[in-house]
Write a protein that holds these residues in place. Structure first.
Motif, short mmCIF file in Angstrom:
data_model
loop_
_atom_site.label_atom_id
_atom_site.label_comp_id
_atom_site.label_asym_id
_atom_site.label_seq_id
_atom_site.Cartn_x
_atom_site.Cartn_y
_atom_site.Cartn_z
N THR A 344 0.82 -1.21 0.00
CA THR A 344 0.00 0.00 0.00
C THR A 344 0.85 1.26 0.00
O THR A 344 0.51 2.26 -0.65
CB THR A 344 -0.95 -0.01 1.21
N HIS A 345 1.98 1.21 0.69
CA HIS A 345 2.84 2.40 0.78
C HIS A 345 3.62 2.65 -0.51
O HIS A 345 4.23 3.71 -0.67
CB HIS A 345 3.80 2.26 1.95
N LEU A 346 3.60 1.71 -1.43
CA LEU A 346 4.27 1.89 -2.72
C LEU A 346 3.30 2.34 -3.80
O LEU A 346 3.73 2.78 -4.88
CB LEU A 346 4.95 0.58 -3.15
N LEU A 347 2.00 2.24 -3.54
CA LEU A 347 1.01 2.52 -4.57
C LEU A 347 1.04 3.96 -5.09
O LEU A 347 0.88 4.18 -6.30
CB LEU A 347 -0.39 2.19 -4.05
N PRO A 348 1.24 4.99 -4.24
CA PRO A 348 1.29 6.34 -4.79
C PRO A 348 2.35 6.50 -5.88
O PRO A 348 2.09 7.10 -6.92
CB PRO A 348 1.60 7.21 -3.57
N GLY A 349 3.53 5.91 -5.66
CA GLY A 349 4.57 5.98 -6.68
C GLY A 349 4.23 5.15 -7.90
O GLY A 349 4.51 5.56 -9.04
N MET A 350 3.62 4.00 -7.69
CA MET A 350 3.28 3.14 -8.82
C MET A 350 2.18 3.77 -9.68
O MET A 350 2.17 3.61 -10.90
CB MET A 350 2.85 1.76 -8.32
N LYS A 351 1.26 4.49 -9.06
CA LYS A 351 0.21 5.14 -9.83
C LYS A 351 0.74 6.35 -10.61
O LYS A 351 0.01 6.92 -11.43
CB LYS A 351 -0.94 5.53 -8.90
N ARG A 352 1.99 6.69 -10.34
CA ARG A 352 2.65 7.74 -11.13
C ARG A 352 3.70 7.16 -12.06
O ARG A 352 4.56 7.87 -12.56
CB ARG A 352 3.25 8.78 -10.19
N GLY A 353 3.65 5.82 -12.26
CA GLY A 353 4.47 5.21 -13.29
C GLY A 353 5.55 4.28 -12.82
O GLY A 353 6.22 3.64 -13.64
N ALA A 354 5.81 4.18 -11.52
CA ALA A 354 6.87 3.29 -11.04
C ALA A 354 6.47 1.82 -11.21
O ALA A 354 5.32 1.45 -11.01
CB ALA A 354 7.17 3.57 -9.57
N LYS A 355 7.42 1.01 -11.60
CA LYS A 355 7.21 -0.44 -11.67
C LYS A 355 7.52 -1.06 -10.31
O LYS A 355 8.11 -0.41 -9.43
CB LYS A 355 8.11 -1.05 -12.74
N LEU A 356 7.13 -2.30 -10.16
CA LEU A 356 7.45 -3.07 -8.96
C LEU A 356 8.18 -4.33 -9.39
O LEU A 356 7.64 -5.14 -10.15
CB LEU A 356 6.16 -3.43 -8.20
N PHE A 357 9.44 -4.47 -8.95
CA PHE A 357 10.26 -5.64 -9.25
C PHE A 357 10.32 -6.51 -7.99
O PHE A 357 10.78 -6.06 -6.93
CB PHE A 357 11.68 -5.24 -9.65
N LEU A 358 9.86 -7.74 -8.10
CA LEU A 358 9.91 -8.69 -6.98
C LEU A 358 10.89 -9.82 -7.32
O LEU A 358 10.83 -10.38 -8.42
CB LEU A 358 8.54 -9.31 -6.71
N TRP A 399 0.23 -14.79 -6.14
CA TRP A 399 0.79 -13.45 -6.31
C TRP A 399 -0.24 -12.52 -6.91
O TRP A 399 -0.38 -11.36 -6.49
CB TRP A 399 2.05 -13.50 -7.17
N GLU A 400 -0.98 -13.00 -7.91
CA GLU A 400 -2.00 -12.16 -8.53
C GLU A 400 -3.06 -11.75 -7.50
O GLU A 400 -3.47 -10.58 -7.45
CB GLU A 400 -2.65 -12.91 -9.70
N ARG A 401 -3.51 -12.70 -6.69
CA ARG A 401 -4.52 -12.38 -5.68
C ARG A 401 -4.00 -11.39 -4.66
O ARG A 401 -4.72 -10.47 -4.24
CB ARG A 401 -4.99 -13.67 -4.99
N LEU A 408 -6.88 -3.10 -6.90
CA LEU A 408 -7.53 -3.91 -7.94
C LEU A 408 -6.84 -3.79 -9.29
O LEU A 408 -6.94 -4.69 -10.12
CB LEU A 408 -9.00 -3.51 -8.07
N GLY A 409 -6.14 -2.67 -9.53
CA GLY A 409 -5.47 -2.50 -10.80
C GLY A 409 -4.06 -3.04 -10.85
O GLY A 409 -3.42 -3.06 -11.91
N LEU A 410 -3.53 -3.50 -9.71
CA LEU A 410 -2.14 -3.97 -9.63
C LEU A 410 -2.07 -5.43 -10.05
O LEU A 410 -2.86 -6.26 -9.59
CB LEU A 410 -1.62 -3.79 -8.20
N CYS A 428 5.79 -6.18 -11.90
CA CYS A 428 4.40 -5.84 -11.63
C CYS A 428 4.16 -4.37 -11.97
O CYS A 428 5.07 -3.53 -11.87
CB CYS A 428 4.06 -6.07 -10.16
N GLU A 429 2.93 -4.05 -12.35
CA GLU A 429 2.56 -2.69 -12.70
C GLU A 429 1.09 -2.46 -12.35
O GLU A 429 0.34 -3.41 -12.12
CB GLU A 429 2.73 -2.44 -14.21
N ILE A 430 0.72 -1.18 -12.32
CA ILE A 430 -0.69 -0.84 -12.31
C ILE A 430 -1.21 -1.07 -13.72
O ILE A 430 -0.81 -0.39 -14.66
CB ILE A 430 -0.91 0.62 -11.87
N LEU A 431 -2.04 -2.06 -13.87
CA LEU A 431 -2.46 -2.49 -15.22
C LEU A 431 -3.85 -1.99 -15.61
O LEU A 431 -4.11 -1.76 -16.79
CB LEU A 431 -2.47 -4.03 -15.30
#
Length: 436
Positions: A344-358, A399-401, A408-410, A428-431
């Motif tokens: 949740t704390h990464l979502l603001p950055g991701m909604k501005r274009g940041a990717k998530l690498f796991l 992971w998807e769940r 819901l968009g991640l 992962c991305e906001i899709l």
């Protein structure tokens, strides 16, 4: 799952085929053959990108382990699990705790009497421990020198693996004790078995920080994770370098969330100079991180810098929107509810274009997706995550769940298996929502 019933001779043929192919591939590329020479081959990092060699190795292991189980028979196989494997762990713990591997000369031998004097033990029980260790291919008695001991590749690796062995085997970590509580845990879900093992019912992180003298628990844990990656991937973290599209990110910042001392970020920063890295972890890791960053020559111009941060709190307001957040082997430590808090704390950055690498393990969804010996290791690690931390290893569907629970968009964009590793690179991305 249903097991095939291969013949012993059919398995023998498969073993011969796998061994022959692996040996030929090593010879073809002028690589060392497996041996028990102390300074011989320690791993297969140099063939991770050779699919022929890696497939032959996997088939060889699978057939050999199946042959071993069938040749033992059910009675001896159960006895081996219940007694032999348990005592092998105890012997390894004894060797590690007493510093026996450090006391044996790297390129020579030592009498057991002299070894006992060096490590502060009596030679009679030490001989008994070593004689079992010999059967494990840990140490050996040099030819023609009875009552002397020398290294094998397994024992020679123990000093380098010491931080990881400390984490796995020391009383302070409670890892061994928590495994005994699995029957209790199955009746008391979602309670964590480790808490049952500890008289004060503390969690793992509290135990590590409170019980390890001089407050070194978290730094020792970080060293354990670093040494594990060294054993798994080698010093250059080749799999992480190849697992994600670092070059395609262009110039920018990568935030390594829960990055320890930066053991993942440092090799990536060297390989991709257009990227800058912020390694976030608890303040107790700051000293060791800054030492590693400086030793790597990456402390100039904020190429890599450490930032004290608890990933259960929002990202710092001053933090620029990164190109990507990197979480390497973080989420498997936590149950779903805590993972959602972290994400949740990464979502603001991701909604501005940041990717998530796991960097995480991806469990098979059905029997037979991976060789049995590989699935066994994954299942062991899954129960270890649960018994120690309440975490788990997850399949792609899991992971998807989990990502959808955070938003819901991640979702998962790609999963790339890392050659020669039990980990995968998950992008992962906001899709499903528009990027702001």
């Amino acid at each position: 799952m249903a097991y095939q019933n291969p013949s012993l001779t059919g398995l023998a043929e498969e073993i011969l085929k796998g061994a022959t192919t692996l040996q030929e591939e090593l010879s073809k590329h002028d690589l060392p053959q497996p041996s028990f020479v102390p300074d011989g081959r320690r791993n297969y990092h140099d063939v991770y990108l050779n699919p022929v060699a890696m497939d032959a190795r996997a088939r060889l292991i699978e057939a050999a382990q199946t042959m071993y189980t069938l040749a033992l028979g059910p009675a001896d196989a159960l006895r081996t699990i219940a007694t032999t494997e348990r005592m092998r762990v105890n012997v390894l713990r004894t060797i590690h705790e007493l510093g026996i591997a450090d006391a044996v000369p790297a390129n020579g031998d030592i009498s057991i009497d002299d070894l006992a004097a060096k490590v502060g033990t009596h030679p009679i029980p030490l001989r008994r421990v070593l004689r079992l260790a010999y059967t494990m291919r840990v140490f050996q008695e040099p030819a023609g020198k009875p009552d002397f001991v020398a290294h094998t590749p397994l024992s020679a690796l123990i000093p380098a693996a010491s931080p990881w062995l400390w984490l796995q085997l020391a009383d302070v970590s409670q890892m061994q004790a928590s495994g005994w509580q699995l029957p209790w845990a199955l009746r008391n879900w979602p309670r964590i078995p480790l808490n049952k093992s500890d008289a004060a019912e503390r969690d793992f992180w509290t135990i590590i920080q409170q019980d390890e003298p001089e407050g070194r628990g978290m730094s020792l844990f970080t060293s354990a994770m670093s040494s594990y990656i060294q054993m798994m991937h080698g010093s250059n973290s080749m799999q992480v370098l190849r697992g994600f599209d670092w070059a395609g990110l262009g110039e920018g910042v990568i935030v390594d969330v829960g990055g320890g001392s930066g053991h993942i970020s440092l090799p990536v920063a060297r390989e991709f100079p257009q990227l800058r890295f912020v390694v976030q972890d608890l303040v107790k890791n700051e000293g060791s991180a800054n030492e590693l960053i400086k030793a790597a020559g990456l402390d100039q111009d904020d190429k890599v810098r450490f930032q004290p941060h608890d990933f259960f709190t929002p990202q710092p307001e001053s933090q620029v929107v990164p190109k990507a957040y990197l979480l390497s082997r973080v989420l498997h430590d936590w149950p779903d509810e805590d993972c959602v808090r972290i994400l949740t704390h990464l979502l603001p950055g991701m909604k501005r274009g940041a990717k998530l690498f796991l960097v995480e393990r991806v469990m098979p969804s059905r029997p037979g997706e991976v060789p049995l010996h590989q699935e066994e290791q994954l299942r062991v690690l899954d129960l270890m995550m649960y018994s120690i931390l309440g975490g788990c290893e997850r399949s792609r569907d899991d992971w998807e769940r989990l990502l959808r629970r955070a938003d819901l968009g991640l979702g998962v964009r790609t999963i790339a298996a890392m050659p020669g590793s039990e980990f995968s690179a998950i992008t992962c991305e906001i899709l499903a929502t528009q990027v702001l």
